[in-house]
Scaffold this motif. Structure first.
Motif, PDB file in Angstrom:
ATOM      1  N   LEU A 187      -3.687  -0.214  -3.269  1.00 53.98           N
ATOM      2  CA  LEU A 187      -4.587   0.911  -3.000  1.00 53.98           C
ATOM      3  C   LEU A 187      -3.873   2.114  -2.384  1.00 53.98           C
ATOM      4  O   LEU A 187      -4.502   3.141  -2.120  1.00 53.98           O
ATOM      5  CB  LEU A 187      -5.701   0.470  -2.045  1.00 53.98           C
ATOM      6  CG  LEU A 187      -6.687  -0.581  -2.553  1.00 53.98           C
ATOM      7  CD1 LEU A 187      -7.690  -0.915  -1.469  1.00 53.98           C
ATOM      8  CD2 LEU A 187      -7.401  -0.094  -3.797  1.00 53.98           C
ATOM      9  N   LEU A 188      -2.580   1.994  -2.154  1.00 55.26           N
ATOM     10  CA  LEU A 188      -1.857   3.027  -1.416  1.00 55.26           C
ATOM     11  C   LEU A 188      -2.003   4.431  -2.003  1.00 55.26           C
ATOM     12  O   LEU A 188      -2.357   5.367  -1.282  1.00 55.26           O
ATOM     13  CB  LEU A 188      -0.380   2.640  -1.299  1.00 55.26           C
ATOM     14  CG  LEU A 188       0.550   3.609  -0.575  1.00 55.26           C
ATOM     15  CD1 LEU A 188       0.028   3.941   0.811  1.00 55.26           C
ATOM     16  CD2 LEU A 188       1.947   3.027  -0.492  1.00 55.26           C
ATOM     17  N   PRO A 189      -1.752   4.655  -3.301  1.00 57.23           N
ATOM     18  CA  PRO A 189      -1.872   6.028  -3.816  1.00 57.23           C
ATOM     19  C   PRO A 189      -3.270   6.617  -3.623  1.00 57.23           C
ATOM     20  O   PRO A 189      -3.416   7.768  -3.207  1.00 57.23           O
ATOM     21  CB  PRO A 189      -1.542   5.866  -5.306  1.00 57.23           C
ATOM     22  CG  PRO A 189      -0.704   4.623  -5.377  1.00 57.23           C
ATOM     23  CD  PRO A 189      -1.277   3.718  -4.339  1.00 57.23           C
ATOM     24  N   ASN A 190      -4.294   5.809  -3.903  1.00 52.53           N
ATOM     25  CA  ASN A 190      -5.665   6.301  -3.740  1.00 52.53           C
ATOM     26  C   ASN A 190      -5.988   6.579  -2.280  1.00 52.53           C
ATOM     27  O   ASN A 190      -6.692   7.541  -1.953  1.00 52.53           O
ATOM     28  CB  ASN A 190      -6.657   5.277  -4.296  1.00 52.53           C
ATOM     29  CG  ASN A 190      -6.593   5.169  -5.808  1.00 52.53           C
ATOM     30  OD1 ASN A 190      -6.122   6.081  -6.477  1.00 52.53           O
ATOM     31  ND2 ASN A 190      -7.055   4.061  -6.347  1.00 52.53           N
ATOM     32  N   ALA A 191      -5.479   5.732  -1.390  1.00 58.12           N
ATOM     33  CA  ALA A 191      -5.773   5.902   0.029  1.00 58.12           C
ATOM     34  C   ALA A 191      -5.116   7.159   0.584  1.00 58.12           C
ATOM     35  O   ALA A 191      -5.675   7.835   1.455  1.00 58.12           O
ATOM     36  CB  ALA A 191      -5.305   4.676   0.800  1.00 58.12           C
ATOM     37  N   LEU A 192      -3.933   7.480   0.092  1.00 58.31           N
ATOM     38  CA  LEU A 192      -3.284   8.717   0.526  1.00 58.31           C
ATOM     39  C   LEU A 192      -4.122   9.937   0.151  1.00 58.31           C
ATOM     40  O   LEU A 192      -4.268  10.878   0.927  1.00 58.31           O
ATOM     41  CB  LEU A 192      -1.888   8.816  -0.088  1.00 58.31           C
ATOM     42  CG  LEU A 192      -0.835   7.861   0.491  1.00 58.31           C
ATOM     43  CD1 LEU A 192       0.381   7.772  -0.421  1.00 58.31           C
ATOM     44  CD2 LEU A 192      -0.418   8.311   1.882  1.00 58.31           C
ATOM     45  N   GLU A 193      -4.666   9.902  -1.046  1.00 60.78           N
ATOM     46  CA  GLU A 193      -5.567  10.987  -1.455  1.00 60.78           C
ATOM     47  C   GLU A 193      -6.833  10.984  -0.604  1.00 60.78           C
ATOM     48  O   GLU A 193      -7.354  12.050  -0.234  1.00 60.78           O
ATOM     49  CB  GLU A 193      -5.934  10.827  -2.927  1.00 60.78           C
ATOM     50  CG  GLU A 193      -4.767  11.022  -3.877  1.00 60.78           C
ATOM     51  CD  GLU A 193      -5.163  10.868  -5.333  1.00 60.78           C
ATOM     52  OE1 GLU A 193      -4.304  11.045  -6.197  1.00 60.78           O
ATOM     53  OE2 GLU A 193      -6.347  10.547  -5.590  1.00 60.78           O
ATOM     54  N   TYR A 194      -7.304   9.782  -0.261  1.00 58.31           N
ATOM     55  CA  TYR A 194      -8.540   9.624   0.510  1.00 58.31           C
ATOM     56  C   TYR A 194      -8.456  10.305   1.868  1.00 58.31           C
ATOM     57  O   TYR A 194      -9.430  10.905   2.342  1.00 58.31           O
ATOM     58  CB  TYR A 194      -8.824   8.132   0.671  1.00 58.31           C
ATOM     59  CG  TYR A 194     -10.045   7.773   1.473  1.00 58.31           C
ATOM     60  CD1 TYR A 194      -9.926   7.274   2.762  1.00 58.31           C
ATOM     61  CD2 TYR A 194     -11.317   7.918   0.937  1.00 58.31           C
ATOM     62  CE1 TYR A 194     -11.047   6.924   3.492  1.00 58.31           C
ATOM     63  CE2 TYR A 194     -12.448   7.572   1.664  1.00 58.31           C
ATOM     64  CZ  TYR A 194     -12.310   7.079   2.942  1.00 58.31           C
ATOM     65  OH  TYR A 194     -13.419   6.737   3.658  1.00 58.31           O
ATOM     66  N   VAL A 195      -7.271  10.224   2.518  1.00 56.49           N
ATOM     67  CA  VAL A 195      -7.146  10.854   3.834  1.00 56.49           C
ATOM     68  C   VAL A 195      -6.794  12.335   3.744  1.00 56.49           C
ATOM     69  O   VAL A 195      -6.709  13.013   4.754  1.00 56.49           O
ATOM     70  CB  VAL A 195      -6.105  10.122   4.722  1.00 56.49           C
ATOM     71  CG1 VAL A 195      -6.504   8.685   4.939  1.00 56.49           C
ATOM     72  CG2 VAL A 195      -4.701  10.220   4.130  1.00 56.49           C
ATOM     73  N   GLY A 196      -6.568  12.825   2.514  1.00 60.33           N
ATOM     74  CA  GLY A 196      -6.374  14.260   2.335  1.00 60.33           C
ATOM     75  C   GLY A 196      -4.938  14.740   2.397  1.00 60.33           C
ATOM     76  O   GLY A 196      -4.694  15.925   2.637  1.00 60.33           O
ATOM     77  N   ALA A 197      -3.981  13.839   2.194  1.00 60.62           N
ATOM     78  CA  ALA A 197      -2.575  14.262   2.194  1.00 60.62           C
ATOM     79  C   ALA A 197      -2.292  15.165   0.996  1.00 60.62           C
ATOM     80  O   ALA A 197      -2.940  15.068  -0.048  1.00 60.62           O
ATOM     81  CB  ALA A 197      -1.677  13.030   2.157  1.00 60.62           C
ATOM     82  N   GLU A 198      -1.296  16.026   1.142  1.00 61.62           N
ATOM     83  CA  GLU A 198      -0.914  16.926   0.056  1.00 61.62           C
ATOM     84  C   GLU A 198      -0.185  16.150  -1.035  1.00 61.62           C
ATOM     85  O   GLU A 198       0.352  15.059  -0.799  1.00 61.62           O
ATOM     86  CB  GLU A 198      -0.012  18.033   0.581  1.00 61.62           C
ATOM     87  CG  GLU A 198      -0.743  18.989   1.525  1.00 61.62           C
ATOM     88  CD  GLU A 198       0.148  20.127   1.987  1.00 61.62           C
ATOM     89  OE1 GLU A 198       1.296  19.835   2.372  1.00 61.62           O
ATOM     90  OE2 GLU A 198      -0.306  21.275   1.960  1.00 61.62           O
ATOM     91  N   ALA A 199      -0.155  16.702  -2.233  1.00 58.02           N
ATOM     92  CA  ALA A 199       0.398  16.014  -3.398  1.00 58.02           C
ATOM     93  C   ALA A 199       1.856  15.605  -3.182  1.00 58.02           C
ATOM     94  O   ALA A 199       2.252  14.476  -3.510  1.00 58.02           O
ATOM     95  CB  ALA A 199       0.280  16.911  -4.630  1.00 58.02           C
ATOM     96  N   LYS A 200       2.661  16.501  -2.618  1.00 55.73           N
ATOM     97  CA  LYS A 200       4.075  16.182  -2.395  1.00 55.73           C
ATOM     98  C   LYS A 200       4.215  15.066  -1.370  1.00 55.73           C
ATOM     99  O   LYS A 200       5.064  14.174  -1.507  1.00 55.73           O
ATOM    100  CB  LYS A 200       4.831  17.428  -1.921  1.00 55.73           C
ATOM    101  CG  LYS A 200       6.347  17.240  -1.833  1.00 55.73           C
ATOM    102  CD  LYS A 200       6.938  16.926  -3.213  1.00 55.73           C
ATOM    103  CE  LYS A 200       8.449  16.791  -3.127  1.00 55.73           C
ATOM    104  NZ  LYS A 200       9.038  16.417  -4.437  1.00 55.73           N
ATOM    105  N   GLY A 201       3.391  15.115  -0.339  1.00 55.34           N
ATOM    106  CA  GLY A 201       3.432  14.066   0.671  1.00 55.34           C
ATOM    107  C   GLY A 201       3.059  12.715   0.096  1.00 55.34           C
ATOM    108  O   GLY A 201       3.648  11.691   0.461  1.00 55.34           O
ATOM    109  N   ILE A 202       2.087  12.699  -0.813  1.00 55.01           N
ATOM    110  CA  ILE A 202       1.691  11.449  -1.461  1.00 55.01           C
ATOM    111  C   ILE A 202       2.858  10.858  -2.238  1.00 55.01           C
ATOM    112  O   ILE A 202       3.129   9.656  -2.168  1.00 55.01           O
ATOM    113  CB  ILE A 202       0.486  11.691  -2.393  1.00 55.01           C
ATOM    114  CG1 ILE A 202      -0.756  12.024  -1.570  1.00 55.01           C
ATOM    115  CG2 ILE A 202       0.226  10.477  -3.280  1.00 55.01           C
ATOM    116  CD1 ILE A 202      -1.960  12.411  -2.406  1.00 55.01           C
ATOM    117  N   GLU A 203       3.570  11.701  -2.961  1.00 57.11           N
ATOM    118  CA  GLU A 203       4.711  11.238  -3.763  1.00 57.11           C
ATOM    119  C   GLU A 203       5.785  10.596  -2.892  1.00 57.11           C
ATOM    120  O   GLU A 203       6.358   9.559  -3.232  1.00 57.11           O
ATOM    121  CB  GLU A 203       5.299  12.419  -4.538  1.00 57.11           C
ATOM    122  CG  GLU A 203       6.502  12.062  -5.388  1.00 57.11           C
ATOM    123  CD  GLU A 203       7.089  13.276  -6.077  1.00 57.11           C
ATOM    124  OE1 GLU A 203       6.439  14.341  -6.087  1.00 57.11           O
ATOM    125  OE2 GLU A 203       8.214  13.162  -6.604  1.00 57.11           O
TER     126      GLU A 203
END
Length: 387
Positions: free
Chosen positions: A10-26
């Motif tokens: 669930l990590l990629p979805n959870a990063l988006e869930y907390v509102g991290a920026e796209a580069k930070g998610i990568e």
């Protein structure tokens, strides 16, 4: 503050869930190695201290991009760290203010090494005329023959019930249950079958539990989680093992109670309260059952199976019983229970992979075959020896 350990998938979805920026998610998605915790209701000081400590340890805390402004009352965040990084951060949190000591205690419970117990299959025998799966309905004679066959096949734990707990079913009184169980219990006791396997009584009636425990059974599987106020006394008097299942309402009403604000934490809180009560009494082993299908819809059932690791910190064996249930039918588009075996085995295999210790199932042989494959593939030296 809420803290939930979630599956790495669930990590990629959870990063988006907390509102991290796209580069930070990568960047941060590559850092998830072993432990991932979804944190909720963090204050701004808690969030910024955790961020600093995790970065210094080599881990990370994914936060909303607006967190730097500190204008919100609470925040979500995603903690990503290896075990060694967590151990470092835990020690730091123990000396920090803002109630981070409490978080240190929670994280410690998740990384404490738990005793490894070989998983097993718990086959089901129903002495009922109305169980949702027709082939599971047994007469006393059929049940006795099935018990003997299961013992010959090596079943370590057999669950026997005399009242259906399918959705919308009516409660059955103890007298009716005992009448249905009488012949089978007599056979178990007089033939001392308890020396060959453990027997679990599937009941929410304390009188039924007492009858079974006096006749060769050693475990109570109570879908009401001590709904009968005298059940705890019975279990304590016999020193019996107890399956603590999460549910809300009764089988008749449980479909009205599928709303959760924080699913994992609400189930966890339920376990905490019941465990605190059970552990004050003379109870044997306590097994946790997530209550698959009990006051839960399909997404909630799947979320619990996917995140079983969240409940491992209790140090208890975890039971999953999804056998032939409606969720399997919805996912495989098989409306009839008898068509859901392959889907059931698939889900139960993933439950084992995610931390389940006991699988409650209708088809013992097929599940035992699956378990043997799972055990073979789980051998730590298998892949290295065959490179």
């Amino acid at each position: 503050m809420l803290c939930e350990r979630i599956a790495l998938s669930l990590l990629p979805n959870a990063l988006e869930y907390v509102g991290a920026e796209a580069k930070g998610i990568e960047i941060m998605a590559k850092k998830g190695e072993l432990f991932v915790f979804l944190l909720k209701d963090l204050s701004s000081p808690q969030l910024h201290i955790l961020k600093q400590e995790l970065l210094s340890a080599g881990g990370d805390l994914a936060t909303p991009k607006t967190a730097i402004l500190g204008k919100d009352l609470s925040y979500r965040a995603l903690l990503i760290a290896t075990k060694s990084q967590l151990e470092y951060v835990i020690q730091k949190c123990k000396i920090q203010p803002f109630n981070l000591k409490h978080l240190a205690k929670i994280l410690t419970s998740h990384i404490t090494k738990q005793q490894k117990i070989s998983p097993c299959i718990m086959p089901i025998i129903n002495l009922t005329p109305d169980s949702f799966y027709p082939d599971s309905r047994h007469t006393a004679k059929e049940a006795i023959n099935t018990i003997q066959s299961l013992i010959e096949q090596g079943a370590q734990l057999i669950d026997i019930g005399a009242a259906s707990s399918r959705p919308n079913s009516e409660l059955v009184n103890a007298a009716t249950e005992i009448e249905r169980l009488k012949e089978v219990c007599h056979f178990i006791k007089t033939n001392n079958l308890a020396k060959h396997t453990k027997f679990s009584i599937d009941t929410y009636n304390a009188k039924t539990a007492a009858y079974a425990l006096a006749n060769g059974f050693c475990m109570v599987n109570d879908v009401s989680a001590l709904g009968d106020k005298t059940m705890l006394d019975v279990v304590s008097d016999f020193g019996a093992d107890f399956v603590l299942m999460h549910t809300k309402g009764t089988p008749k009403t449980m479909e009205q109670f599928t709303h959760y604000t924080h699913l994992l934490n609400e189930v966890e809180h339920f376990f905490e309260q019941k465990l605190a009560l059970l552990q004050k009494h003379n109870v044997g082993e306590i097994i946790l059952d997530i209550g698959f299908g009990f006051a839960k819809n399909t997404p909630q059932n799947l979320a619990l199976v996917q995140n079983l690791a969240h409940f491992k910190h209790f140090g208890k064996r975890i039971l999953v019983g999804a056998s032939l249930k409606r969720t399997i039918g919805e996912l495989t588009q098989n409306p009839q229970p008898e068509s859901r075996l392959s889907g059931t085995i698939s889900l139960h295999l993933l439950a084992l992979h995610n931390g389940a210790d006991i699988i409650r199932a209708h088809h013992f042989k097929e599940h035992n075959d699956m378990l043997n494959i799972y055990k073979a593939l789980s051998l730590p030296t298998l892949s290295l020896e065959n490179l």
